[in-house]
Design an enzyme around this catalytic site. Structure first.
Site, mmCIF file in Angstrom:
data_model
loop_
_atom_site.group_PDB
_atom_site.id
_atom_site.type_symbol
_atom_site.label_atom_id
_atom_site.label_comp_id
_atom_site.label_asym_id
_atom_site.label_seq_id
_atom_site.Cartn_x
_atom_site.Cartn_y
_atom_site.Cartn_z
ATOM 1 N N LYS A 98 0.680 -1.043 0.074
ATOM 2 C CA LYS A 98 -0.042 0.042 0.102
ATOM 3 C C LYS A 98 1.420 1.267 0.147
ATOM 4 O O LYS A 98 0.260 2.441 -0.580
ATOM 5 C CB LYS A 98 -0.812 -0.367 0.990
ATOM 6 C CG LYS A 98 -2.014 -1.539 1.151
ATOM 7 C CD LYS A 98 -3.063 -0.644 0.679
ATOM 8 C CE LYS A 98 -3.791 -1.370 0.329
ATOM 9 N NZ LYS A 98 -5.736 -1.379 -0.405
ATOM 10 N N ASP A 146 -16.765 -11.008 -3.911
ATOM 11 C CA ASP A 146 -17.983 -10.255 -4.434
ATOM 12 C C ASP A 146 -16.314 -10.258 -6.063
ATOM 13 O O ASP A 146 -17.725 -9.640 -6.532
ATOM 14 C CB ASP A 146 -17.743 -8.844 -3.514
ATOM 15 C CG ASP A 146 -16.396 -7.882 -3.433
ATOM 16 O OD1 ASP A 146 -15.995 -7.418 -4.031
ATOM 17 O OD2 ASP A 146 -15.776 -8.836 -2.673
ATOM 18 N N GLY A 197 -15.208 -13.548 0.938
ATOM 19 C CA GLY A 197 -15.768 -12.095 0.800
ATOM 20 C C GLY A 197 -15.702 -12.363 -1.062
ATOM 21 O O GLY A 197 -14.631 -11.725 -1.511
ATOM 22 N N SER A 217 -8.242 0.107 6.902
ATOM 23 C CA SER A 217 -8.530 -1.268 7.804
ATOM 24 C C SER A 217 -7.385 -1.535 8.276
ATOM 25 O O SER A 217 -7.526 -2.244 9.420
ATOM 26 C CB SER A 217 -9.385 -2.192 7.264
ATOM 27 O OG SER A 217 -8.614 -2.868 6.386
ATOM 28 N N SER A 256 1.470 -9.945 -0.601
ATOM 29 C CA SER A 256 0.802 -8.204 -0.544
ATOM 30 C C SER A 256 1.347 -7.726 0.475
ATOM 31 O O SER A 256 1.745 -6.398 1.027
ATOM 32 C CB SER A 256 -1.042 -7.728 -0.604
ATOM 33 O OG SER A 256 -1.370 -8.583 0.571
ATOM 34 N N GLU A 289 -9.219 -13.904 -3.424
ATOM 35 C CA GLU A 289 -10.606 -13.470 -2.799
ATOM 36 C C GLU A 289 -10.700 -14.223 -1.778
ATOM 37 O O GLU A 289 -10.410 -15.550 -1.147
ATOM 38 C CB GLU A 289 -12.270 -12.782 -3.291
ATOM 39 C CG GLU A 289 -11.941 -11.594 -3.886
ATOM 40 C CD GLU A 289 -12.831 -11.083 -4.894
ATOM 41 O OE1 GLU A 289 -13.616 -10.078 -4.692
ATOM 42 O OE2 GLU A 289 -13.631 -12.079 -5.108
#
Length: 323
Positions: free
Chosen positions: A54, A211, A209, A79, A305, A205
């Site tokens: 990030k 989606d 979750g 989060s 990650s 994923e």
């Protein structure tokens, strides 16, 4: 809708990040090679500044601020990893940072965000809309909102991890990438399609979750309730408008991994590679290992990650039923 970023934006982000982001190592494991019957290359973003990929997208975004934006400050919601990334990048660039974090975010992530100089405002992720709260605060205080994934500069910054990986390894046959809101996967897609067009690109994923998987199948963004999963970095309810467009165009498929598979992968990284990896960071390897894809004899990339995990919780997870 803002213009979709391109590989040129990733290359420009790489220039901005030079001397700021770590060029994280690409590590190998003979045990991983044996388990998959493949050559496996791990891009270790758990060893990035603030412990996750990030930092790339956050720093790239803030480095492009105008003098007026720098003076007023930045606001973000997260989060944990995006929170820390914005707080650290803002400190390095002399920009005030305000971060909205859920009440149940890991304490280590909250402490680190405050430690980097960010002002933390908490909210209840199950009853309050973080995006609405952030937009309201941004308007009240004149702050620039940098969302965790759905922003061209964030996406371009995240794509620099795969750019480095492919520069080091040469073309890969398959690449597995953790997927929450899609910043990392969409940025990775820009690099992969430019540098290794034949490479199969898979987003991964948490099973609870999926989606993104549903969205890819439906051809439109599917919204889900906040999933309950160990992968707190992928507890998103939907993909971004920009990230979905790139993922729909460039990703080959979206896979899932169970919480049990994530714990198994955490233990693998700890035992075999001497690395602390958070559950979300294990998504790629868990799917490479268990999704049943024919990887034998291939060159396989895995983006690890992040490594930001509460140590007491980490010890509990990898200690349970340890062999």
């Amino acid at each position: 809708m803002p213009q979709l970023p391109t590989y040129d934006d990733v290359a420009a982000a790489a220039q901005r990040l030079q001397g700021q982001a770590h060029r994280t190592p690409v590590l190998r494991s003979s045990t991983a090679d044996r388990l998959l019957g493949a050559q496996v290359f791990f891009k270790c973003e758990n060893l990035q500044r603030m412990g996750a990929f990030k930092f790339r997208g956050a720093y790239n975004s803030l480095a492009k601020f105008s003098p007026a934006q720098r003076k007023a400050g930045v606001i973000a919601f997260s989060s944990g990893n995006h929170a820390q990334a914005i707080a650290l990048s803002a400190r390095l660039l002399g920009i005030p940072a305000t971060i909205l974090m859920p009440l149940d975010a890991p304490q280590a992530k909250m402490d680190a965000t405050r430690g980097y100089g960010g002002e933390v405002i908490t909210f209840d992720r199950y009853t309050q809309d973080r995006e609405q709260l952030t937009v309201q605060l941004a308007a009240e205080r004149g702050l620039t909102l940098i969302p965790p994934f759905d922003h061209p500069d964030v996406m371009a910054g995240q794509g620099t991890a795969a750019k480095e990986l492919l520069e080091e390894t040469g073309p890969l046959d398959a690449l597995f990438v953790p997927l929450g809101g899609g910043g990392l996967l969409s940025g990775t897609a820009l690099s992969v399609r430019a540098l290794a067009p034949q490479c199969k690109l898979y987003g991964v994923e948490p099973e609870a979750g999926n989606d993104g998987q549903q969205s890819l199948r439906a051809g439109r963004i599917i919204d889900i309730p906040t999933p309950k999963t160990l992968a707190d970095g992928a507890q998103t309810q939907h993909l971004g408008k920009l990230t979905f467009e790139v993922i729909r165009r460039d990703a080959d498929d979206i896979l899932t991994a169970s919480d049990a598979q994530l714990v198994e992968a955490m233990r693998f990284f700890a035992e075999r590679m001497k690395m602390v990896v958070e559950p979300t960071g294990c998504l790629g390897f868990a799917a490479a290992r268990h999704a049943g894809l024919p990887l034998a004899g291939l060159r396989v990339g895995v983006i690890v990650s992040g490594g930001n995990v509460d140590l007491a919780r980490y010890a509990q997870l990898i200690g349970a039923n340890a062999s």
